[in-house]
Design an enzyme around this catalytic site. Structure first.
Site, mmCIF file in Angstrom:
data_model
loop_
_atom_site.group_PDB
_atom_site.id
_atom_site.type_symbol
_atom_site.label_atom_id
_atom_site.label_comp_id
_atom_site.label_asym_id
_atom_site.label_seq_id
_atom_site.Cartn_x
_atom_site.Cartn_y
_atom_site.Cartn_z
ATOM 1 N N HIS A 218 0.853 -1.195 0.000
ATOM 2 C CA HIS A 218 0.000 0.000 0.000
ATOM 3 C C HIS A 218 0.884 1.238 0.000
ATOM 4 C CE1 HIS A 218 1.214 -0.444 4.200
ATOM 5 N NE2 HIS A 218 0.996 0.859 4.335
ATOM 6 N N ASP A 220 0.837 5.280 1.722
ATOM 7 C CA ASP A 220 0.221 5.867 2.915
ATOM 8 C C ASP A 220 -0.671 7.059 2.560
ATOM 9 O OD1 ASP A 220 1.354 3.992 4.545
ATOM 10 O OD2 ASP A 220 2.827 5.334 5.454
ATOM 11 N N HIS A 274 4.730 0.113 -0.173
ATOM 12 C CA HIS A 274 5.531 -0.662 0.773
ATOM 13 C C HIS A 274 4.661 -1.759 1.375
ATOM 14 C CE1 HIS A 274 3.838 2.882 2.823
ATOM 15 N NE2 HIS A 274 3.805 2.169 3.934
ATOM 16 N N ARG A 284 6.283 -8.897 15.907
ATOM 17 C CA ARG A 284 6.902 -7.606 15.574
ATOM 18 C C ARG A 284 5.925 -6.473 15.908
ATOM 19 N NH1 ARG A 284 6.745 -4.222 10.894
ATOM 20 N NH2 ARG A 284 8.690 -3.071 10.632
HETATM 21 C C1 LIG Z 1 -6.573 -3.159 3.503
HETATM 22 C C2 LIG Z 1 -6.020 -1.985 3.682
HETATM 23 C C3 LIG Z 1 -6.248 -1.067 4.869
HETATM 24 C C4 LIG Z 1 -5.336 0.096 4.592
HETATM 25 C C5 LIG Z 1 -5.309 0.113 3.066
HETATM 26 C C6 LIG Z 1 -5.075 -1.358 2.744
HETATM 27 O O1 LIG Z 1 -5.332 -1.659 1.385
HETATM 28 C C7 LIG Z 1 -3.643 -1.748 3.069
HETATM 29 C C8 LIG Z 1 -3.019 -0.978 4.182
HETATM 30 C C9 LIG Z 1 -3.913 -0.150 5.110
HETATM 31 C C10 LIG Z 1 -3.371 1.278 5.302
HETATM 32 C C11 LIG Z 1 -2.104 1.372 6.152
HETATM 33 C C12 LIG Z 1 -1.735 2.832 6.220
HETATM 34 C C13 LIG Z 1 -2.871 3.773 6.531
HETATM 35 O O2 LIG Z 1 -3.146 3.649 7.851
HETATM 36 C C14 LIG Z 1 -4.130 3.419 5.711
HETATM 37 C C15 LIG Z 1 -5.248 4.430 5.966
HETATM 38 C C16 LIG Z 1 -3.696 3.303 4.306
HETATM 39 O O3 LIG Z 1 -3.666 4.191 3.501
HETATM 40 O O4 LIG Z 1 -3.239 2.011 4.070
HETATM 41 C C17 LIG Z 1 -4.503 1.985 5.960
HETATM 42 C C18 LIG Z 1 -5.744 1.452 5.226
HETATM 43 C C19 LIG Z 1 -6.857 1.317 6.236
HETATM 44 O O5 LIG Z 1 -6.627 0.906 7.389
HETATM 45 O O6 LIG Z 1 -7.997 1.579 5.853
HETATM 46 O O1 LIG Z 2 5.061 -1.954 10.232
HETATM 47 C C1 LIG Z 2 5.697 -1.323 9.404
HETATM 48 O O2 LIG Z 2 6.923 -1.344 9.325
HETATM 49 C C2 LIG Z 2 4.964 -0.513 8.356
HETATM 50 C C3 LIG Z 2 3.592 -0.104 8.774
HETATM 51 C C4 LIG Z 2 2.902 0.685 7.714
HETATM 52 O O3 LIG Z 2 3.266 0.681 6.571
HETATM 53 C C5 LIG Z 2 1.715 1.480 8.074
HETATM 54 O O4 LIG Z 2 1.267 1.427 9.249
HETATM 55 O O5 LIG Z 2 1.228 2.204 7.185
HETATM 56 FE FE LIG Z 3 2.303 2.266 5.408
#
Ligand SMILES: C=C1C[C@]23C[C@@]1(O)CC[C@H]2[C@@]12CC[C@H](O)[C@@](C)(C(=O)O1)[C@H]2[C@@H]3C(=O)O
Ligand SMILES: O=C(O)CCC(=O)C(=O)O
Ligand SMILES: [Fe+2]
Length: 343
Positions: A218, A220, A274, A284
């Site tokens: 994903h 951020d 990432h 972890r």
């Molecule tokens: C299933 C998912 C939730 C998420 C988007 C994703 O496709 C993969 C990563 C998750 C994450 C991690 C970073 C951020 O907190 C977030 C808002 C994002 O952009 O990717 C979350 C998404 C989420 O929790 O809705």
């Molecule tokens: O756990 C990690 O090192 C990455 C976590 C991450 O990518 C996130 O919280 O968006």
């Molecule tokens: Fe992330």
């Protein structure tokens, strides 16, 4: 961790996992992790230079930050001034909150004053193994902490950390803007302490096929993420088509450029994909601070002829939520590209 604390990942995703096991057995192949993974040092920047009296040294450090954000979208910082006590205090609180029974975490969590939707685990809508995340997380808007009347060690530890990292995040945002010729008060005015988020991640050991992700690939949803990871490792970034493992550095924080900066800079600064890979034996922990504006803030590129249409942060978050719900993954910025020449 007690067995009643772990989310029931194996039970919930039994079907997906057994499908993968069977197809791996038939093909004799356990694939995704075989994609090239290189161990490379990310740029490491000593940010104490930003406070030096020598203007040349300060400018050199700012240029390093801008260069890393353009070429990598990822870098590490050392000499950031946040004491080790803050991180060890955070770790204690993080372990405590995840140690609660799963039943309690997934219900309304009165003790920490969180609603149930702050707790995430697995991937509720996963239809294939690639959409599964072998992890649990508390995704907490800082309004929950800053606006709470309750005072406990959890909230004071998070607040302390958030206050310190927010100064770093704002400093980096201002530097990146300045390097694009924009000396502006945009970040000061729109990214208030209460509009940012904290995400506490826990990755339980995963004794299953190596293609199960700890956190699926994903980008951020923020301007900047400041990440604190422990010594276990597992974070990888996708650069030039290759997954690169980020070696844990106990003295460093990882800085990640998010989608909002990519849109604001019209692609000059990169929001890279990432992921986290699982570990068969070790648990972890990581903690991310997301530097975000309020929902009504409009993200408009600072250059002309932007590739992206203007959007509010609230609209962006809604799109991400809808896509994760409908598709099992986030699409993100590609949805906001202007299709020039389209009829
Ligand atoms: C299933 C998912 C939730 C998420 C988007 C994703 O496709 C993969 C990563 C998750 C994450 C991690 C970073 C951020 O907190 C977030 C808002 C994002 O952009 O990717 C979350 C998404 C989420 O929790 O809705
Ligand atoms: O756990 C990690 O090192 C990455 C976590 C991450 O990518 C996130 O919280 O968006
Ligand atoms: Fe992330």
């Amino acid at each position: 961790m007690d067995s009643d604390s772990n989310p029931p990942l194996e039970e919930a995703y039994e079907m997906l996992l057994s499908k993968t096991r069977t197809s791996n057995e038939q093909s004799g192949f356990d694939d995704d992790q075989l994609l090239v993974v290189e161990m490379t040092e990310l740029p490491v920047i000593s940010v104490s230079h930003l406070a030096e009296s020598d203007e040349g040294r300060r400018e050199e450090c700012k240029s390093e930050i801008a260069k890393a954000s353009q070429e990598w979208g990822f870098f590490q910082i050392v000499n950031h001034g946040i004491s080790n006590d803050v991180f060890s205090g955070l770790r204690v609180e993080q372990e405590k909150i995840f140690k609660q029974p799963f039943e309690k975490k997934s219900r309304e969590n009165k003790f920490f004053n969180f609603s149930a939707d702050r707790y995430r685990w697995g991937a509720p809508t996963a239809t294939c193994i690639r959409q599964l995340s072998w992890s649990e997380a508390f995704h907490i808007p800082l309004t929950d902490i800053l606006g709470s009347n309750e005072s406990n060690t959890f909230s004071s530890t998070i607040e302390d950390f958030a206050t310190q990292v927010s100064i770093l995040a704002k400093t980096f945002a201002d530097i990146l803007a300045e390097k694009m010729g924009q000396k502006c008060s945009f970040f000061q005015e729109n990214c208030l302490p209460s509009s940012c988020y904290i995400r506490l991640n826990r990755y339980p050991p995963c004794p299953l096929p190596s293609e199960v992700h700890g956190l699926m690939p994903h980008t951020d949803t923020a301007f900047i993420t400041i990440l604190n990871q422990d010594h276990v490792g597992g974070l990888q970034i996708l650069k030039d088509g290759k997954w690169i493992a980020v070696k844990p550095n106990p003295d460093a924080l990882v800085i990640i450029i998010g989608d909002l900066f990519q849109a604001w800079s019209n692609g000059v600064y990169k929001s890279l994909e990432h992921r986290v890979v699982t570990n068969p034996k070790l648990e972890r922990f990581s903690m991310a601070y997301f530097f975000c504006p309020s929902d009504d803030t409009v993200i408009e590129s600072c250059t002309e002829n932007s590739e992206y249409r203007n959007f509010s942060f609230g609209e962006y978050r809604q799109e991400v939520r809808d896509d994760v719900q409908k598709l099992g993954y986030k699409i993100g910025l590609p949805k906001f590209l202007i299709r020039r020449g389209a009829t």
